[in-house]
Scaffold this motif. Structure first.
Motif, PDB file in Angstrom:
ATOM      1  N   PHE A  10      -3.411 -17.377   5.832  1.00 30.01           N
ATOM      2  CA  PHE A  10      -3.093 -15.988   6.181  1.00 30.01           C
ATOM      3  C   PHE A  10      -3.670 -14.977   5.190  1.00 30.01           C
ATOM      4  N   LEU A  11      -4.110 -15.438   4.017  1.00 30.67           N
ATOM      5  CA  LEU A  11      -4.721 -14.503   3.059  1.00 30.67           C
ATOM      6  C   LEU A  11      -6.245 -14.668   2.999  1.00 30.67           C
ATOM      7  N   LYS A  12      -6.780 -15.402   3.974  1.00 28.92           N
ATOM      8  CA  LYS A  12      -8.227 -15.657   3.981  1.00 28.92           C
ATOM      9  C   LYS A  12      -8.999 -14.327   3.993  1.00 28.92           C
ATOM     10  N   SER A  13     -10.026 -14.266   3.153  1.00 31.64           N
ATOM     11  CA  SER A  13     -10.900 -13.087   2.998  1.00 31.64           C
ATOM     12  C   SER A  13     -10.233 -11.909   2.297  1.00 31.64           C
ATOM     13  N   LYS A  14      -8.981 -12.063   1.852  1.00 26.05           N
ATOM     14  CA  LYS A  14      -8.338 -11.027   1.030  1.00 26.05           C
ATOM     15  C   LYS A  14      -8.644 -11.304  -0.446  1.00 26.05           C
ATOM     16  N   THR A  15      -8.584 -10.249  -1.223  1.00 25.25           N
ATOM     17  CA  THR A  15      -8.759 -10.391  -2.671  1.00 25.25           C
ATOM     18  C   THR A  15      -7.541  -9.822  -3.389  1.00 25.25           C
ATOM     19  N   ALA A  16      -7.009 -10.604  -4.315  1.00 22.47           N
ATOM     20  CA  ALA A  16      -5.885 -10.135  -5.136  1.00 22.47           C
ATOM     21  C   ALA A  16      -6.328 -10.012  -6.585  1.00 22.47           C
ATOM     22  N   LEU A  17      -6.015  -8.870  -7.160  1.00 24.23           N
ATOM     23  CA  LEU A  17      -6.255  -8.659  -8.595  1.00 24.23           C
ATOM     24  C   LEU A  17      -4.902  -8.787  -9.276  1.00 24.23           C
ATOM     25  N   ILE A  18      -4.805  -9.755 -10.183  1.00 26.09           N
ATOM     26  CA  ILE A  18      -3.495 -10.148 -10.721  1.00 26.09           C
ATOM     27  C   ILE A  18      -3.485 -10.015 -12.235  1.00 26.09           C
ATOM     28  N   THR A  19      -2.696  -9.073 -12.763  1.00 25.20           N
ATOM     29  CA  THR A  19      -2.627  -8.949 -14.215  1.00 25.20           C
ATOM     30  C   THR A  19      -1.545  -9.896 -14.743  1.00 25.20           C
ATOM     31  N   GLY A  20      -1.801 -10.447 -15.897  1.00 23.40           N
ATOM     32  CA  GLY A  20      -0.880 -11.452 -16.440  1.00 23.40           C
ATOM     33  C   GLY A  20      -1.008 -12.769 -15.682  1.00 23.40           C
ATOM     34  N   GLY A  21      -2.120 -12.932 -14.961  1.00 24.41           N
ATOM     35  CA  GLY A  21      -2.267 -14.096 -14.081  1.00 24.41           C
ATOM     36  C   GLY A  21      -2.677 -15.388 -14.769  1.00 24.41           C
ATOM     37  N   GLY A  22      -2.850 -15.341 -16.083  1.00 24.35           N
ATOM     38  CA  GLY A  22      -3.277 -16.538 -16.793  1.00 24.35           C
ATOM     39  C   GLY A  22      -2.152 -17.522 -17.042  1.00 24.35           C
ATOM     40  N   SER A  23      -0.915 -17.023 -17.043  1.00 21.17           N
ATOM     41  CA  SER A  23       0.204 -17.922 -17.387  1.00 21.17           C
ATOM     42  C   SER A  23       1.478 -17.481 -16.673  1.00 21.17           C
ATOM     43  N   VAL A  91     -10.547  -4.918  -3.355  1.00 19.07           N
ATOM     44  CA  VAL A  91      -9.193  -5.330  -3.762  1.00 19.07           C
ATOM     45  C   VAL A  91      -8.237  -5.012  -2.606  1.00 19.07           C
ATOM     46  N   ASP A  92      -7.541  -6.019  -2.116  1.00 24.12           N
ATOM     47  CA  ASP A  92      -6.537  -5.819  -1.065  1.00 24.12           C
ATOM     48  C   ASP A  92      -5.125  -5.840  -1.638  1.00 24.12           C
ATOM     49  N   ILE A  93      -4.949  -6.653  -2.678  1.00 27.09           N
ATOM     50  CA  ILE A  93      -3.625  -6.804  -3.283  1.00 27.09           C
ATOM     51  C   ILE A  93      -3.768  -6.578  -4.787  1.00 27.09           C
ATOM     52  N   LEU A  94      -2.983  -5.651  -5.305  1.00 24.28           N
ATOM     53  CA  LEU A  94      -2.904  -5.509  -6.769  1.00 24.28           C
ATOM     54  C   LEU A  94      -1.542  -6.031  -7.192  1.00 24.28           C
ATOM     55  N   LEU A  95      -1.535  -7.004  -8.056  1.00 22.01           N
ATOM     56  CA  LEU A  95      -0.266  -7.538  -8.576  1.00 22.01           C
ATOM     57  C   LEU A  95      -0.148  -7.130 -10.042  1.00 22.01           C
ATOM     58  N   ASN A  96       0.804  -6.263 -10.320  1.00 21.23           N
ATOM     59  CA  ASN A  96       1.034  -5.827 -11.700  1.00 21.23           C
ATOM     60  C   ASN A  96       2.072  -6.740 -12.350  1.00 21.23           C
ATOM     61  N   SER A 132      -7.223   1.000  -9.243  1.00 23.50           N
ATOM     62  CA  SER A 132      -7.419   0.259  -7.983  1.00 23.50           C
ATOM     63  C   SER A 132      -7.360   1.149  -6.754  1.00 23.50           C
ATOM     64  N   PHE A 133      -6.943   2.394  -6.931  1.00 23.75           N
ATOM     65  CA  PHE A 133      -6.649   3.255  -5.767  1.00 23.75           C
ATOM     66  C   PHE A 133      -7.788   3.310  -4.740  1.00 23.75           C
ATOM     67  N   GLU A 134      -8.987   3.626  -5.194  1.00 26.56           N
ATOM     68  CA  GLU A 134     -10.099   3.787  -4.238  1.00 26.56           C
ATOM     69  C   GLU A 134     -10.389   2.477  -3.514  1.00 26.56           C
ATOM     70  N   ALA A 135     -10.319   1.364  -4.247  1.00 26.54           N
ATOM     71  CA  ALA A 135     -10.572   0.057  -3.616  1.00 26.54           C
ATOM     72  C   ALA A 135      -9.463  -0.265  -2.616  1.00 26.54           C
ATOM     73  N   LEU A 136      -8.218   0.002  -2.980  1.00 34.81           N
ATOM     74  CA  LEU A 136      -7.091  -0.284  -2.077  1.00 34.81           C
ATOM     75  C   LEU A 136      -7.174   0.576  -0.813  1.00 34.81           C
ATOM     76  N   LYS A 137      -7.591   1.810  -0.991  1.00 32.23           N
ATOM     77  CA  LYS A 137      -7.721   2.726   0.148  1.00 32.23           C
ATOM     78  C   LYS A 137      -8.668   2.174   1.206  1.00 32.23           C
ATOM     79  N   ALA A 142      -3.513  -2.946   2.406  1.00 34.85           N
ATOM     80  CA  ALA A 142      -3.385  -2.866   0.945  1.00 34.85           C
ATOM     81  C   ALA A 142      -1.935  -2.952   0.475  1.00 34.85           C
ATOM     82  N   VAL A 143      -1.728  -3.690  -0.597  1.00 41.43           N
ATOM     83  CA  VAL A 143      -0.391  -3.820  -1.181  1.00 41.43           C
ATOM     84  C   VAL A 143      -0.482  -3.776  -2.702  1.00 41.43           C
ATOM     85  N   ILE A 144       0.399  -3.007  -3.302  1.00 41.85           N
ATOM     86  CA  ILE A 144       0.627  -3.124  -4.749  1.00 41.85           C
ATOM     87  C   ILE A 144       1.965  -3.841  -4.898  1.00 41.85           C
ATOM     88  N   LEU A 145       1.953  -4.939  -5.621  1.00 41.70           N
ATOM     89  CA  LEU A 145       3.184  -5.702  -5.862  1.00 41.70           C
ATOM     90  C   LEU A 145       3.459  -5.704  -7.364  1.00 41.70           C
TER      91      LEU A 145
END
Ligand code: HXC
Length: 274
Positions: A10-23, A91-96, A132-137, A142-145
């Motif tokens: 269901f997330l195929k072809s979406k891109t998520a940018l995830i901060t703190g995603g290393g651990s 960027v479709d999903i920004l995860l803060n 991320s605003f312009e990319a999310l637009k 688009a989702v910010i989580l």
């Protein structure tokens, strides 16, 4: 982890940018998004940790790249968005998820200690959202989580810095949900309770405090990283397409509960009418 109840693609072809995603929790979410078809860009300060996480995701068949950077610096945030756009098309999903924490009584906390946590959690969430605003637009979905906490719903001693930071994150999320709704950007939040095997728990509940904590939670256990990644999958899915500005607490009922007046055993002994 048990089999996912979500459609594997269901997330195929979406891109998520995830901060703190290393651990920790956000690594778990990155892995989970990737196994549902999402391309993930993970950002954090430690390049070696990020590289290891990417390696694991790619070995499992997913798509992942990393950007070493600090969310306190707007230029690092802009670089992360530029990398996501260049490598994965947007960027479709920004995860803060990037956050800082330590236990410290307020009278011992320095001004810079307080500021550091505000800068990572709150300024970092602002910086990444702004960058991320312009990319999310441009995204059709688009989702910010944000990953917040429940610490600030009550007074939590030795956490004034984090309470203030997370209260700010929640307020910013409510604002952005209203301001950016017209651009098709949803803004949602997960407030995790104590989650086992995370850096947060090692810092906040050392010396066996996690066991006592677990016994006081209505569902009688600490949360797992999968509990949070499942909530994240739901919130970024089409099933949540009319949810914005909302905070989903995933804490086994922890923050709601308080100690009983007396233990159940005492009630038994009192021979109260049944
Ligand atoms: C008191 C402390 C401190 C401590 C640092 N400081 N650690 N004060 N007690 N244990 C003070 C320093 O003295 C300094 O102030 C200021 O904070 C900045 O410290 P630095 O080490 O220079 O900052 P930096 O390298 O940027 O590191 C940031 C950090 C660090 C937050 C301090 O711990 C970190 O990088 N944490 C990231 C990982 C993390 O915290 N993960 C857990 C997230 S858990 P002075 O005045 O001396 O200059 C989480 C869950 C919350 O968020 C919800 C749970 C339910």
């Amino acid at each position: 982890m048990s089999a996912s109840i979500f459609n594997k693609e269901f997330l195929k072809s979406k891109t998520a940018l995830i901060t703190g995603g290393g651990s920790g929790i956000c690594k778990g979410i990155a892995e989970s998004f990737a196994t549902h078809g999402c391309q993930v860009v993970i950002m954090g300060r430690r390049a070696d940790v990020l590289a290891e996480t990417c390696k694991g995701i790619i070995a499992a068949g997913g798509k992942a790249i990393s950007v070493a950077g600090d969310v306190r610096l707007i230029e690092d945030c802009e670089r992360a968005v530029a990398t996501a756009t260049r490598e994965f098309g947007g960027v479709d999903i920004l995860l803060n998820g990037a956050a800082g924490n330590f236990l410290c009584p307020t009278e011992h906390l320095s001004s810079n200690g307080f500021k550091t946590v505000i800068d990572i959690d709150l300024l970092g969430t602002f910086n990444m959202s702004k960058a991320s605003f312009e990319a999310l637009k441009k995204s059709s979905d688009a989702v910010i989580l944000n990953i917040s906490a429940t610490l600030h719903y009550q007074g939590t001693i030795m956490q004034s810095h984090v309470m203030a930071a997370k209260a700010g994150v929640d307020a910013l999320a409510r604002n952005l949900a209203c301001e950016w709704g017209e651009y098709g950007i949803r803004v949602v939040t997960i407030a995790p309770g104590p989650i086992g095997d995370t850096e947060g728990m090692r810092r906040l509940a050392p010396l066996g405090a996690d066991k006592k904590m677990a016994s006081e939670i209505p569902l009688k256990r600490l949360g797992s990283i999968a509990d949070i990644s499942n909530a994240a999958l739901f919130l970024v899915s089409p099933a949540a397409s009319y949810i914005t500005g909302e905070i989903l607490v995933v804490d086994g009922g922890q923050w709601l509960s308080k100690p009983a007046f007396v233990p159940r055993e005492t009630w038994e002994k009192l021979n109260t009418k049944r």
